[in-house]
Design a protein around this motif. Structure first.
Motif, mmCIF file in Angstrom:
data_model
loop_
_atom_site.group_PDB
_atom_site.id
_atom_site.type_symbol
_atom_site.label_atom_id
_atom_site.label_comp_id
_atom_site.label_asym_id
_atom_site.label_seq_id
_atom_site.Cartn_x
_atom_site.Cartn_y
_atom_site.Cartn_z
ATOM 1 N N UNK A 1 0.815 -1.216 0.000
ATOM 2 C CA UNK A 1 0.000 0.000 0.000
ATOM 3 C C UNK A 1 0.850 1.268 0.000
ATOM 4 N N UNK A 2 2.132 1.116 -0.293
ATOM 5 C CA UNK A 2 3.046 2.253 -0.247
ATOM 6 C C UNK A 2 2.668 3.352 -1.227
ATOM 7 N N UNK A 3 1.968 2.997 -2.325
ATOM 8 C CA UNK A 3 1.556 4.003 -3.304
ATOM 9 C C UNK A 3 0.165 4.566 -3.016
ATOM 10 N N UNK A 4 -0.523 4.009 -2.026
ATOM 11 C CA UNK A 4 -1.891 4.419 -1.728
ATOM 12 C C UNK A 4 -2.003 5.313 -0.503
ATOM 13 N N UNK A 5 -0.971 5.336 0.329
ATOM 14 C CA UNK A 5 -1.033 6.070 1.596
ATOM 15 C C UNK A 5 0.380 6.491 1.979
ATOM 16 N N UNK A 6 0.490 7.559 2.732
ATOM 17 C CA UNK A 6 1.784 7.979 3.252
ATOM 18 C C UNK A 6 2.093 7.164 4.498
ATOM 19 N N UNK A 7 3.158 6.393 4.438
ATOM 20 C CA UNK A 7 3.544 5.562 5.577
ATOM 21 C C UNK A 7 4.498 6.312 6.494
ATOM 22 N N UNK A 8 4.260 6.181 7.788
ATOM 23 C CA UNK A 8 5.132 6.722 8.818
ATOM 24 C C UNK A 8 5.567 5.563 9.709
ATOM 25 N N UNK A 9 6.640 5.768 10.434
ATOM 26 C CA UNK A 9 7.134 4.701 11.295
ATOM 27 C C UNK A 9 7.535 5.262 12.645
ATOM 28 N N UNK A 10 7.325 4.466 13.680
ATOM 29 C CA UNK A 10 7.824 4.778 15.016
ATOM 30 C C UNK A 10 7.855 3.491 15.813
ATOM 31 N N UNK A 11 8.549 3.535 16.941
ATOM 32 C CA UNK A 11 8.661 2.351 17.782
ATOM 33 C C UNK A 11 10.042 1.735 17.713
ATOM 34 N N UNK A 12 10.841 1.900 18.747
ATOM 35 C CA UNK A 12 12.162 1.290 18.800
ATOM 36 C C UNK A 12 13.241 2.040 18.045
ATOM 37 N N UNK A 13 13.020 3.320 17.745
ATOM 38 C CA UNK A 13 14.024 4.112 17.028
ATOM 39 C C UNK A 13 15.092 4.557 18.022
ATOM 40 N N UNK A 14 16.315 4.080 17.818
ATOM 41 C CA UNK A 14 17.393 4.340 18.774
ATOM 42 C C UNK A 14 18.345 5.435 18.324
ATOM 43 N N UNK A 15 18.468 5.636 16.998
ATOM 44 C CA UNK A 15 19.481 6.556 16.492
ATOM 45 C C UNK A 15 19.173 6.912 15.037
ATOM 46 N N UNK A 16 20.065 7.684 14.421
ATOM 47 C CA UNK A 16 19.868 8.130 13.040
ATOM 48 C C UNK A 16 19.862 6.957 12.061
ATOM 49 N N UNK A 17 20.621 5.919 12.368
ATOM 50 C CA UNK A 17 20.667 4.765 11.464
ATOM 51 C C UNK A 17 19.319 4.058 11.417
ATOM 52 N N UNK A 18 18.648 3.945 12.563
ATOM 53 C CA UNK A 18 17.305 3.356 12.578
ATOM 54 C C UNK A 18 16.322 4.215 11.785
ATOM 55 N N UNK A 19 16.442 5.539 11.901
ATOM 56 C CA UNK A 19 15.602 6.435 11.094
ATOM 57 C C UNK A 19 15.825 6.141 9.617
ATOM 58 N N UNK A 20 17.091 6.047 9.226
ATOM 59 C CA UNK A 20 17.442 5.810 7.825
ATOM 60 C C UNK A 20 16.907 4.471 7.337
ATOM 61 N N UNK A 21 16.985 3.448 8.183
ATOM 62 C CA UNK A 21 16.459 2.137 7.815
ATOM 63 C C UNK A 21 14.933 2.196 7.619
ATOM 64 N N UNK A 22 14.248 2.898 8.519
ATOM 65 C CA UNK A 22 12.793 3.017 8.395
ATOM 66 C C UNK A 22 12.404 3.757 7.121
ATOM 67 N N UNK A 23 13.143 4.807 6.780
ATOM 68 C CA UNK A 23 12.894 5.531 5.529
ATOM 69 C C UNK A 23 13.127 4.614 4.324
ATOM 70 N N UNK A 24 14.173 3.803 4.391
ATOM 71 C CA UNK A 24 14.487 2.893 3.291
ATOM 72 C C UNK A 24 13.437 1.800 3.149
ATOM 73 N N UNK A 25 12.709 1.536 4.224
ATOM 74 C CA UNK A 25 11.625 0.546 4.204
ATOM 75 C C UNK A 25 10.290 1.155 3.793
ATOM 76 N N UNK A 26 10.289 2.439 3.424
ATOM 77 C CA UNK A 26 9.078 3.040 2.881
ATOM 78 C C UNK A 26 8.437 4.135 3.691
ATOM 79 N N UNK A 27 8.958 4.417 4.891
ATOM 80 C CA UNK A 27 8.390 5.511 5.688
ATOM 81 C C UNK A 27 8.786 6.849 5.093
ATOM 82 N N UNK A 28 7.855 7.796 5.111
ATOM 83 C CA UNK A 28 8.146 9.155 4.652
ATOM 84 C C UNK A 28 8.714 10.014 5.782
#
Length: 346
Positions: free
Chosen positions: A245-272
């Motif tokens: 559903x990545x093209x149908x809705x804006x995905x966001x992520x949270x939960x267990x974010x420890x540092x900038x690398x986790x942010x980057x991984x979440x973005x790479x997995x489709x979070x805006x």
């Protein structure tokens, strides 16, 4: 002790930057990069809201004199760093107007910043409008928290009107609405239903950070529901579940974010964009405002380097990074029929 104060104390006490499913995500390194640092643009957008950087201060607290202090301090961090901020659930202010200032203090400290209100899905569209008006909010988070409610000693056990409340809030409010979990993650079927309801942005908010079942169980006279402490899907698994559903809705992520690398991984997995609660709260309570501001600025710089290292000039391009998914998330995806191999070769 006030329930909101208990939540704050238990969240701080139980915080630990532990291993989680983000450790099962790695990148395919490519040696040639045709970019310079000047090319990097960290900005992103969420349902019409423009963010300078792809992370923000997620919902945490409010509803008492003590939590007012922390909301004020978080608002200062947001103001000084340009981060969007979400309040904790404003339901307490609807029940007791005398605690409204524990939320409105955010707008007072940061009059020009992006601010999201927050309420549970059990609240009506009329309540949603009251919250937005009270905070002069730029958007509203509606949170889903069934496990928390069922473990909470005074929690709700009636969820029949949740979908109706979400749909009517979407119809009534003129500001963007984001629907979010509170740390139990989302499955593909939930994401699909929210898309069908017309929700423009979804925070899958997975297991790995603050556990509200653990917090609520700690508040019970007998800790008989401890087996629910780790209920739900991780943020990584939830983003993988949401891929169709990545093209149908804006995905966001949270939960267990420890540092900038986790942010980057979440973005790479489709979070805006990525919301952070526990790490901000822990740093603020342990080290103070200035240290929290410095951490945010450090993360911005680290993200610029990660964008550059992977040859991605923009946040949207980061979503094209080639990823290796291993361990527990890979096993989950195999059982659920989610093909993660395409992420490694895209």
């Amino acid at each position: 002790m006030n329930r909101k104060d208990e939540h704050l104390l238990l969240a701080k006490t139980q915080y630990k930057a532990k291993e989680n499913d983000f450790d099962a995500v790695s990148f395919v390194h490519q040696s040639l990069v045709a970019l310079s640092d000047d090319s990097i643009d960290l900005s992103t957008s969420i349902a019409g809201l423009s963010l300078d950087v792809p992370f923000y201060i997620n919902a945490m607290t409010g509803g008492s004199e003590k939590t007012k202090i922390f909301n004020q301090q978080l608002a200062i961090v947001a103001r000084e760093t340009g981060l969007m901020m979400a309040t904790g659930s404003v339901s307490a202010a609807l029940k007791d107007p005398s605690v409204a200032d524990s939320y409105t203090v955010i707008r007072e400290e940061n009059p020009n910043g992006l601010l999201l209100g927050n309420m549970g899905a059990g609240r009506t569209a009329e309540d949603a409008k009251k919250i937005v008006d009270l905070l002069q909010a730029d958007g509203l988070q509606i949170h889903l928290n069934v496990p928390q409610e069922l473990v909470m000693p005074e929690g709700e056990h009636d969820f029949e009107q949740w979908e109706t409340n979400i749909r009517q809030s979407l119809e009534l409010l003129e500001v963007p609405i984001l629907v979010k979990e509170v740390g139990f993650g989302m499955a593909q079927e939930t994401v699909q239903r929210l898309v069908e309801l017309g929700v423009p942005a979804i925070d899958v908010s997975g297991r790995g950070g603050t556990s509200f079942t653990k917090i609520e169980n700690s508040r019970r006279k007998r800790h008989e529901l401890a087996y629910l402490d780790q209920w739900g899907q991780s943020t990584v698994v939830s983003l993988l579940e949401a891929q169709p559903f990545a093209n149908d809705v804006t995905l966001l992520a949270s939960g267990g974010i420890r540092d900038a690398f986790d942010i980057f991984k979440a973005l790479s997995l489709g979070a805006h964009a990525v919301g952070i609660s526990g790490t901000f709260l822990h740093t603020l309570m342990s080290d103070g405002i200035d240290a929290t501001i410095q951490m945010v600025e450090d993360w911005k710089e680290q993200l610029r380097r990660l964008y550059l290292m992977t040859g991605r000039a923009t946040t949207n391009e980061v979503q094209k990074n080639q990823l290796m998914i291993t361990g527990a998330p890979r096993e989950w995806c195999d059982l659920r029929g989610i093909d993660v191999r395409k992420l490694a070769t895209r």
